[in-house]
Design a protein around this motif. Structure first.
Motif, mmCIF file in Angstrom:
data_model
loop_
_atom_site.group_PDB
_atom_site.id
_atom_site.type_symbol
_atom_site.label_atom_id
_atom_site.label_comp_id
_atom_site.label_asym_id
_atom_site.label_seq_id
_atom_site.Cartn_x
_atom_site.Cartn_y
_atom_site.Cartn_z
ATOM 1 N N VAL A 19 0.791 -10.976 -16.280
ATOM 2 C CA VAL A 19 -0.280 -12.039 -15.988
ATOM 3 C C VAL A 19 0.392 -13.138 -15.531
ATOM 4 C CG1 VAL A 19 -2.015 -13.171 -16.907
ATOM 5 C CG2 VAL A 19 -1.833 -10.906 -17.851
ATOM 6 N N TRP A 20 1.333 -13.543 -16.042
ATOM 7 C CA TRP A 20 2.138 -14.967 -15.779
ATOM 8 C C TRP A 20 2.749 -14.627 -14.282
ATOM 9 C CZ3 TRP A 20 2.030 -19.518 -17.343
ATOM 10 C CH2 TRP A 20 1.720 -19.726 -18.699
ATOM 11 N N LEU A 21 3.247 -13.519 -13.765
ATOM 12 C CA LEU A 21 3.753 -12.939 -12.258
ATOM 13 C C LEU A 21 2.691 -13.048 -11.622
ATOM 14 C CD1 LEU A 21 6.173 -12.611 -11.145
ATOM 15 C CD2 LEU A 21 5.728 -10.056 -11.473
ATOM 16 N N ALA A 22 1.727 -12.611 -12.063
ATOM 17 C CA ALA A 22 0.359 -12.857 -11.194
ATOM 18 C C ALA A 22 -0.122 -14.180 -10.844
ATOM 19 C CB ALA A 22 -0.534 -11.910 -11.439
ATOM 20 N N LYS A 23 -0.052 -14.990 -11.914
ATOM 21 C CA LYS A 23 -0.530 -16.375 -11.558
ATOM 22 C C LYS A 23 0.599 -17.121 -10.535
ATOM 23 C CE LYS A 23 -0.356 -20.852 -13.941
ATOM 24 N NZ LYS A 23 -0.360 -21.833 -15.280
ATOM 25 N N ALA A 24 1.971 -16.888 -10.990
ATOM 26 C CA ALA A 24 2.852 -17.581 -9.885
ATOM 27 C C ALA A 24 3.057 -16.942 -8.638
ATOM 28 C CB ALA A 24 4.510 -17.241 -10.739
ATOM 29 N N THR A 25 2.605 -15.787 -8.370
ATOM 30 C CA THR A 25 2.883 -15.342 -7.038
ATOM 31 C C THR A 25 1.662 -14.971 -6.295
ATOM 32 O OG1 THR A 25 2.659 -12.917 -7.892
ATOM 33 C CG2 THR A 25 4.878 -13.916 -7.950
ATOM 34 N N GLY A 26 0.413 -14.983 -6.853
ATOM 35 C CA GLY A 26 -0.820 -14.524 -6.337
ATOM 36 C C GLY A 26 -1.261 -13.336 -5.959
ATOM 37 N N ASN A 27 -0.350 -12.541 -6.333
ATOM 38 C CA ASN A 27 -0.554 -10.907 -6.351
ATOM 39 C C ASN A 27 -1.015 -10.460 -7.587
ATOM 40 O OD1 ASN A 27 1.397 -10.293 -3.953
ATOM 41 N ND2 ASN A 27 2.962 -11.101 -5.029
ATOM 42 N N PRO A 28 -2.020 -9.323 -7.418
ATOM 43 C CA PRO A 28 -3.001 -8.817 -8.361
ATOM 44 C C PRO A 28 -1.910 -8.042 -9.371
ATOM 45 C CG PRO A 28 -3.338 -7.627 -6.499
ATOM 46 C CD PRO A 28 -2.429 -8.626 -6.094
ATOM 47 N N VAL A 29 -2.476 -7.846 -10.582
ATOM 48 C CA VAL A 29 -1.987 -6.889 -11.415
ATOM 49 C C VAL A 29 -2.641 -5.615 -11.312
ATOM 50 C CG1 VAL A 29 -1.535 -6.053 -13.706
ATOM 51 C CG2 VAL A 29 -1.401 -8.405 -13.162
ATOM 52 N N VAL A 30 -2.059 -4.598 -11.034
ATOM 53 C CA VAL A 30 -2.818 -3.202 -10.748
ATOM 54 C C VAL A 30 -2.448 -2.045 -12.070
ATOM 55 C CG1 VAL A 30 -2.898 -1.104 -9.599
ATOM 56 C CG2 VAL A 30 -2.603 -3.229 -8.494
ATOM 57 N N PRO A 31 -3.255 -2.231 -12.955
ATOM 58 C CA PRO A 31 -2.865 -1.224 -14.426
ATOM 59 C C PRO A 31 -3.088 0.310 -13.885
ATOM 60 C CG PRO A 31 -5.058 -2.089 -14.521
ATOM 61 C CD PRO A 31 -4.567 -2.634 -13.090
ATOM 62 N N PHE A 32 -2.257 1.086 -14.531
ATOM 63 C CA PHE A 32 -2.207 2.611 -14.267
ATOM 64 C C PHE A 32 -1.928 3.159 -15.572
ATOM 65 C CE2 PHE A 32 2.092 1.624 -13.113
ATOM 66 C CZ PHE A 32 2.755 2.886 -13.590
ATOM 67 N N HIS A 33 -2.269 4.515 -15.679
ATOM 68 C CA HIS A 33 -1.883 5.538 -16.978
ATOM 69 C C HIS A 33 -1.801 6.870 -16.324
ATOM 70 C CE1 HIS A 33 -1.330 6.239 -20.928
ATOM 71 N NE2 HIS A 33 -1.952 7.257 -20.756
ATOM 72 N N VAL A 34 -0.612 7.464 -17.111
ATOM 73 C CA VAL A 34 -0.262 8.924 -16.721
ATOM 74 C C VAL A 34 -0.386 9.677 -17.884
ATOM 75 C CG1 VAL A 34 1.226 10.271 -15.491
ATOM 76 C CG2 VAL A 34 1.414 7.847 -15.136
ATOM 77 N N GLU A 35 -1.285 10.850 -17.778
ATOM 78 C CA GLU A 35 -1.140 11.882 -18.933
ATOM 79 C C GLU A 35 -0.840 13.192 -18.394
ATOM 80 O OE1 GLU A 35 -1.685 11.845 -22.310
ATOM 81 O OE2 GLU A 35 -1.854 9.700 -22.246
ATOM 82 N N SER A 36 -0.197 13.802 -19.329
ATOM 83 C CA SER A 36 0.150 15.240 -19.031
ATOM 84 C C SER A 36 0.225 16.200 -20.000
ATOM 85 C CB SER A 36 1.915 15.298 -18.494
ATOM 86 O OG SER A 36 2.660 14.690 -19.609
ATOM 87 N N SER A 37 -0.016 17.562 -19.866
ATOM 88 C CA SER A 37 0.016 18.652 -20.401
ATOM 89 C C SER A 37 0.597 19.788 -20.126
ATOM 90 C CB SER A 37 -1.601 18.799 -20.973
ATOM 91 O OG SER A 37 -1.815 19.858 -22.095
ATOM 92 N N PRO A 38 1.094 20.514 -20.506
ATOM 93 C CA PRO A 38 1.811 20.264 -21.935
ATOM 94 C C PRO A 38 3.125 19.375 -21.841
ATOM 95 C CG PRO A 38 2.801 22.635 -21.191
ATOM 96 C CD PRO A 38 1.699 21.864 -20.024
ATOM 97 N N CYS A 39 3.333 18.817 -22.839
ATOM 98 C CA CYS A 39 4.338 17.694 -22.649
ATOM 99 C C CYS A 39 4.972 17.323 -24.070
ATOM 100 C CB CYS A 39 3.800 16.256 -22.366
ATOM 101 S SG CYS A 39 2.712 15.573 -23.701
ATOM 102 N N TRP A 40 6.324 17.245 -24.217
ATOM 103 C CA TRP A 40 7.064 16.645 -25.154
ATOM 104 C C TRP A 40 6.757 15.145 -25.489
ATOM 105 C CZ3 TRP A 40 10.231 19.107 -21.560
ATOM 106 C CH2 TRP A 40 10.530 20.502 -21.872
ATOM 107 N N THR A 41 6.601 14.916 -26.822
ATOM 108 C CA THR A 41 6.271 13.509 -27.268
ATOM 109 C C THR A 41 7.483 13.019 -28.311
ATOM 110 O OG1 THR A 41 3.782 13.710 -27.196
ATOM 111 C CG2 THR A 41 4.489 11.868 -28.325
ATOM 112 N N LEU A 42 7.847 12.124 -27.613
ATOM 113 C CA LEU A 42 9.284 11.389 -28.441
ATOM 114 C C LEU A 42 8.707 10.815 -29.786
ATOM 115 C CD1 LEU A 42 11.132 10.047 -25.515
ATOM 116 C CD2 LEU A 42 10.983 12.408 -26.316
ATOM 117 N N GLY A 43 9.795 10.727 -30.814
ATOM 118 C CA GLY A 43 9.323 10.088 -32.085
ATOM 119 C C GLY A 43 9.650 8.690 -31.894
#
Length: 230
Positions: free
Chosen positions: A144-168
């Motif tokens: 958010v601070w970087l977006a304020k400083a640069t005028g560029n927007p934050v673009v959130p994203f998420h990735v899910e997969s199956s099957p997968c290994w989940t680390l501890g």
């Protein structure tokens, strides 16, 4: 071992290089087997159409599939200065990323300044917003601070997969197994005005966290839907 200690150790530097040398071809090989589905790519197109660059925001636990998806686009990623950050940075460089070294706990101000310069030169940026040590799924304000400083927007994203290994690990890192279905969900850009004060920064940090959690749920739903198809 502290950052200074591992950097002074020839053995640890060798270990970081060895992990990257082994890890890169394995990850690249894994990635060639994945079955991708993406959703929301029009949001990246809208940022590009505005003449700006995205500040990509993700949870730390999805670094591996995200690295494959956004490879070879000249993205500048903030990576921590600790030992794990070193071998991660080495692998990411081989996938076409640039690095700004630092984190919310060490070297962050310097890294943000470098990211500001990189974005001014026309490069996209990426943040693991709950890194480098968590708590998991709680966004820190750096993007958010970087977006304020640069005028560029934050673009959130998420990735899910199956099957997968989940680390501890604290971030519950996800490694898609060979031939996994992998779903990438990209959210709407989050704008941050250049005159945002501390209160406005906090409002947008909380909104970024809310959007990432919503994208996490949507990715899970799309993955379940894909799994039900013959």
């Amino acid at each position: 071992m502290s950052d200074a200690d591992w950097q002074a150790s020839g053995l640890k530097r060798f270990e970081a290089a060895a992990i990257a040398a082994i890890g890169y071809p394995l990850i690249a090989l894994l990635g060639r087997t994945y079955r991708w589905r993406d959703d929301g790519v029009e949001h990246l197109a809208s940022v590009a159409a505005s003449g700006r660059q995205p500040i990509l925001a993700l949870w730390h636990g999805r670094i591996l599939p995200a690295t494959l998806y956004f490879r070879d686009r000249g993205v500048v990623a903030m990576t921590s200065e600790n030992f794990d950050g070193e071998w991660i940075a080495r692998i990411m460089r081989r996938f076409g990323y640039l690095q700004s070294r630092g984190s919310s706990s060490r070297g962050g101000r310097r890294a943000l300044l470098q990211l500001t310069r990189d974005m001014a030169a026309g490069r996209p940026a990426a943040f693991t917003v709950d890194g480098p040590r968590g708590p998991a799924y709680q966004a820190q304000p750096g993007a958010v601070w970087l977006a304020k400083a640069t005028g560029n927007p934050v673009v959130p994203f998420h990735v899910e997969s199956s099957p997968c290994w989940t680390l501890g690990s604290w971030d519950r890192g996800q490694v898609p197994k060979p031939w996994s279905r992998v779903v990438m969900v990209i959210g709407e850009p989050l704008e941050v005005p250049g005159d945002a004060d501390e209160a406005a920064i906090e409002v947008r940090r909380a909104e970024l966290e809310r959007r990432l959690l919503a994208l996490q749920r949507r990715a899970g739903d799309l993955l379940s839907e894909a799994g039900r198809k013959p």
